[in-house]
Design an enzyme around this catalytic site. Structure first.
Site, PDB file in Angstrom:
ATOM      1  N   GLY A   1      22.979  15.534  44.022  1.00 20.03           N
ATOM      2  CA  GLY A   1      23.498  14.975  42.775  1.00 20.03           C
ATOM      3  C   GLY A   1      24.944  14.546  42.960  1.00 20.03           C
ATOM      4  N   GLY A   2      25.682  14.573  41.858  1.00 19.43           N
ATOM      5  CA  GLY A   2      27.096  14.161  41.899  1.00 19.43           C
ATOM      6  C   GLY A   2      27.916  15.002  42.855  1.00 19.43           C
TER       7      GLY A   2
ATOM      8  N   GLY B   1      36.423 -14.593  67.790  1.00 19.67           N
ATOM      9  CA  GLY B   1      37.080 -13.842  66.715  1.00 19.67           C
ATOM     10  C   GLY B   1      37.161 -12.367  67.047  1.00 19.67           C
ATOM     11  CB  ALA B   2      34.835 -10.095  68.806  1.00 17.38           C
TER      12      ALA B   2
HETATM   13  C1  HXC Z   1      22.513  27.717  38.172  1.00 20.38           C
HETATM   14  C2  HXC Z   1      21.245  27.927  40.046  1.00 20.38           C
HETATM   15  C3  HXC Z   1      21.391  26.555  40.311  1.00 20.38           C
HETATM   16  C4  HXC Z   1      22.164  25.769  39.410  1.00 20.38           C
HETATM   17  C5  HXC Z   1      20.198  27.408  41.861  1.00 20.38           C
HETATM   18  N1  HXC Z   1      20.494  28.397  41.047  1.00 20.38           N
HETATM   19  N2  HXC Z   1      20.735  26.245  41.436  1.00 20.38           N
HETATM   20  N3  HXC Z   1      21.808  28.496  38.986  1.00 20.38           N
HETATM   21  N4  HXC Z   1      22.716  26.417  38.356  1.00 20.38           N
HETATM   22  N5  HXC Z   1      22.366  24.495  39.618  1.00 20.38           N
HETATM   23  C6  HXC Z   1      20.098  29.794  41.174  1.00 20.38           C
HETATM   24  C7  HXC Z   1      18.619  30.022  40.975  1.00 20.38           C
HETATM   25  O1  HXC Z   1      18.365  30.221  39.625  1.00 20.38           O
HETATM   26  C8  HXC Z   1      18.399  31.292  41.801  1.00 20.38           C
HETATM   27  O2  HXC Z   1      18.849  32.403  41.059  1.00 20.38           O
HETATM   28  C9  HXC Z   1      19.353  31.126  42.942  1.00 20.38           C
HETATM   29  O3  HXC Z   1      20.331  30.179  42.521  1.00 20.38           O
HETATM   30  C10 HXC Z   1      18.698  30.600  44.186  1.00 20.38           C
HETATM   31  O4  HXC Z   1      17.921  29.479  43.857  1.00 20.38           O
HETATM   32  P1  HXC Z   1      16.431  29.273  44.378  1.00 20.38           P
HETATM   33  O5  HXC Z   1      15.865  28.185  43.596  1.00 20.38           O
HETATM   34  O6  HXC Z   1      15.746  30.585  44.411  1.00 20.38           O
HETATM   35  O7  HXC Z   1      16.715  28.849  45.883  1.00 20.38           O
HETATM   36  P2  HXC Z   1      15.928  27.804  46.755  1.00 20.38           P
HETATM   37  O8  HXC Z   1      14.463  28.036  46.641  1.00 20.38           O
HETATM   38  O9  HXC Z   1      16.554  27.887  48.108  1.00 20.38           O
HETATM   39  O10 HXC Z   1      16.233  26.373  46.114  1.00 20.38           O
HETATM   40  C11 HXC Z   1      17.546  25.852  46.150  1.00 20.38           C
HETATM   41  C12 HXC Z   1      17.646  24.604  45.237  1.00 20.38           C
HETATM   42  C13 HXC Z   1      17.094  24.943  43.832  1.00 20.38           C
HETATM   43  C14 HXC Z   1      16.814  23.482  45.844  1.00 20.38           C
HETATM   44  C15 HXC Z   1      19.103  24.172  45.208  1.00 20.38           C
HETATM   45  O11 HXC Z   1      17.703  26.166  43.401  1.00 20.38           O
HETATM   46  C16 HXC Z   1      17.374  23.885  42.829  1.00 20.38           C
HETATM   47  O12 HXC Z   1      16.672  22.872  42.765  1.00 20.38           O
HETATM   48  N6  HXC Z   1      18.376  24.139  41.964  1.00 20.38           N
HETATM   49  C17 HXC Z   1      18.706  23.213  40.901  1.00 20.38           C
HETATM   50  C18 HXC Z   1      19.385  22.009  41.468  1.00 20.38           C
HETATM   51  C19 HXC Z   1      19.886  21.103  40.376  1.00 20.38           C
HETATM   52  O13 HXC Z   1      19.099  20.434  39.701  1.00 20.38           O
HETATM   53  N7  HXC Z   1      21.210  21.128  40.160  1.00 20.38           N
HETATM   54  C20 HXC Z   1      21.828  20.370  39.135  1.00 20.38           C
HETATM   55  C21 HXC Z   1      21.919  18.981  39.682  1.00 20.38           C
HETATM   56  S1  HXC Z   1      22.895  17.943  38.696  1.00 20.38           S
HETATM   57  P3  HXC Z   1      18.275  33.865  41.283  1.00 20.38           P
HETATM   58  O14 HXC Z   1      18.941  34.675  40.224  1.00 20.38           O
HETATM   59  O15 HXC Z   1      16.794  33.775  41.152  1.00 20.38           O
HETATM   60  O16 HXC Z   1      18.684  34.262  42.659  1.00 20.38           O
HETATM   61  C22 HXC Z   1      24.351  18.046  39.369  1.00 20.38           C
HETATM   62  C23 HXC Z   1      25.292  17.128  38.734  1.00 20.38           C
HETATM   63  C24 HXC Z   1      26.617  17.203  39.398  1.00 20.38           C
HETATM   64  O17 HXC Z   1      24.599  18.765  40.248  1.00 20.38           O
HETATM   65  C25 HXC Z   1      27.386  16.090  38.800  1.00 20.38           C
HETATM   66  C26 HXC Z   1      28.750  16.005  39.365  1.00 20.38           C
HETATM   67  C27 HXC Z   1      29.423  14.800  38.846  1.00 20.38           C
END
Ligand code: HXC
Length: 518
Positions: free
Chosen positions: A177-178, A412-413
């Site tokens: 993402g971002g 040119g290079a």
């Molecule tokens: C809060 C999160 C989290 C998040 C993971 N966790 N991502 N908590 N916010 N973004 C937590 C899970 O709940 C879990 O908690 C622990 O971290 C480990 O995650 P798992 O899913 O068990 O790990 P894994 O299977 O390795 O998967 C990793 C992952 C997945 C692929 C990153 O967790 C995931 O898809 N997370 C969400 C990603 C996402 O959509 N992020 C937001 C994107 S938008 P527990 O307590 O069970 O250990 C964004 C915008 C940014 O980022 C913009 C900037 C401008």
């Protein structure tokens, strides 16, 4: 004055130690085990590999998140998913942050962002690099807009710090993402193979929107980013190797734009002659040879640290040392696309030249270039604008620039590849250099078009053109080449050339900033 009794002071110290131990455990042993089972080190273990033993000093160990929504009110995890502070690499200070995937998946909350911002501010103020170890699920989903604000605060500081202190990003887990835009605005990105990935939208979104089915690895793994996209500069097999390579890169860099890179003691004679270079250039001008051999034979102890080695192989970029001094190398590689400049090569080299210029790193350019790569793909892709990036970058660079033409420097290079005219300081050529508007064959086919049917005449005309231009002397007669040097003396001559430029001062016109063709 009230004195704390010995006994109670012991209790206070013990309580502090207990709090520290709790913080060091991050998200707990179960999650640490999961991290290890994935072949990944924890945030703190990574810092131990990256930094000199015992040098790490942590800040904000007790900072905790402040969100009360979605069940977060009772979630107290000291450190809030990122370990920050400073330490040393071979004795030189660096600021670091290391995201802790065991705490809320390393996701970025407002307070997590504030910790990163604090060390970015300190790094700029105190003139030390920043190394960020990324391993995060992105924005802390429970926080929403506070997290987005936190990201943008980090982005803004990345931009302020750009060109002030070197910034290195290491991707050691998810970065999606971002979140990708913070690393994207730093100077170098290193990735770990198989355990890290970067993408703006993941495989599921890609499938929904474009119907493409692609794995996370294919979409944004290290292999993709070091070769196809060029988002990453290098990739290594595991956490330890990657972090040791970051230490190696760090050694070539100055701490800030206010300093020069460290000089290292050399175990290599500055006047070392390399007789094999005299026979490196093949008799046939169209036969390739390996430019890496030139680089390794010139550099201190044959060392070279490549940047973007797996992308645009027709140009080589990376660091060497000459008499102990960091030097950026840009070199055409005749083994790939005959060393032509194309879109990817121009962009790759332009960014490297600009990095060197920001951070007072002299640039050595090794030239064997038959021209720009022809074709609709190149023209439609904007070789005009992209080739201009490299021309622009060289022309605006004020660091010492020394150029050595080994063979072809056509059209040119020739101008682009740090020619005298765009203010390279010292330009050398080997006797095998051919400095001309184009290759003899192509030139004759244009100026003697009417004689194309007569093979003998054309062969004679080609031989005449070659005799006139397939050498460095026409350019040397005009002073475009300062000297024609013997290949075996290259190391000595280049070291001497750079030594004359140590106190170089160059004027630049007063302006807000230039407008490089982006
Ligand atoms: C809060 C999160 C989290 C998040 C993971 N966790 N991502 N908590 N916010 N973004 C937590 C899970 O709940 C879990 O908690 C622990 O971290 C480990 O995650 P798992 O899913 O068990 O790990 P894994 O299977 O390795 O998967 C990793 C992952 C997945 C692929 C990153 O967790 C995931 O898809 N997370 C969400 C990603 C996402 O959509 N992020 C937001 C994107 S938008 P527990 O307590 O069970 O250990 C964004 C915008 C940014 O980022 C913009 C900037 C401008």
């Amino acid at each position: 004055m009230q004195l704390v009794s010995w006994g109670s002071m012991q209790d206070i110290i013990r309580a502090l130690e207990k709090r520290r131990e709790e913080a060091r455990l991050g998200g707990g042993q179960r999650r640490i085990d999961i991290q290890h089972n994935k072949g990944k080190l924890t945030a703190r273990e990574r810092l131990e590999v990256l930094l000199d033993p015992g040098s790490f000093e942590e800040y904000d160990m007790f900072v905790a998140q402040r969100c009360n929504d979605f069940g977060m009110a009772d979630q107290y995890v000291p450190g809030d998913g990122v370990v920050v502070g400073w330490g040393t690499i071979n004795g030189r200070m660096t600021y670091v942050f290391s995201q802790d995937f065991t705490v809320f998946g390393g996701s970025l909350s407002e307070t997590h962002a504030q910790k990163i911002c604090k060390i970015l501010d300190l790094a700029m103020q105190n003139g030390a690099p920043v190394i960020g170890l990324n391993d995060s699920g992105g924005a802390r989903i429970q926080e929403g807009v506070d997290s987005l604000g936190g990201y943008a605060e980090v982005f803004w500081r990345n931009v302020q710090a750009s060109g002030v202190v070197p910034q290195i990003s290491v991707i050691m887990g998810p970065c999606a993402g971002g979140a990708v835009y913070s690393p994207a605005m730093t100077d170098f990105i290193y990735m770990v193979r198989d355990t890290s990935y970067m993408f703006v939208t993941g495989p599921d979104v890609v499938k929904t929107v474009t119907n493409e089915i692609v794995s996370a690895e294919e979409l944004g793994g290290a292999g993709t980013h070091v070769s196809k996209s060029s988002v990453a500069d290098a990739a290594f097999d595991n956490d330890v190797e990657t972090l040791l390579e970051v230490r190696r890169l760090f050694e070539y860099l100055p701490s800030s734009s206010r300093e020069k890179a460290p000089s290292l003691p050399v175990n290599d004679r500055v006047d070392r002659a390399e007789m094999s270079l005299d026979s490196l250039i093949p008799e046939n001008a169209n036969t390739p040879y390996d430019m890496m051999e030139v680089i390794r034979k010139i550099s201190d102890e044959g060392e070279f640290l490549p940047i973007q080695r797996e992308h645009a192989g027709n140009i080589i970029t990376g660091f060497i040392r000459l008499d102990g001094e960091t030097t950026g190398v840009v070199a055409n590689q005749p083994m790939v696309l005959a060393g032509c400049l194309d879109i990817d090569a121009s962009k790759k080299a332009a960014r490297f030249v600009r990095f060197c210029d920001c951070f007072n790193i002299p640039i050595l350019t090794l030239v064997d270039v038959p021209g720009f790569l022809p074709g609709t793909a190149q023209e439609y892709g904007g070789i005009i604008k992209n080739g201009a990036k490299l021309l622009f970058a060289y022309a605006e660079a004020t660091v010492p620039k020394v150029t050595l033409i080994t063979r072809k420097a056509y059209g040119g290079a020739y101008d682009v590849m740090a020619s005298k005219h765009i203010r390279a300081d010292i330009n050398y050529a080997w006797p095998s250099a051919e400095i001309a508007v184009m290759g003899a064959r192509g030139a004759v086919e244009i100026i003697y078009r009417g004689e194309l049917g007569d093979r003998e005449k054309i062969a004679k005309r080609t031989a005449d053109y070659e005799a006139r231009f397939a050498n460095p002397f026409v350019a040397a007669e005009r002073g475009f080449i300062d000297d024609v040097i013997l290949p075996h003396n290259s190391r000595r001559r280049l070291i001497r050339a750079f030594s004359t430029l140590k106190n170089k001062r160059a004027q630049t016109p007063s302006r807000k900033h230039d407008n490089i063709p982006l």
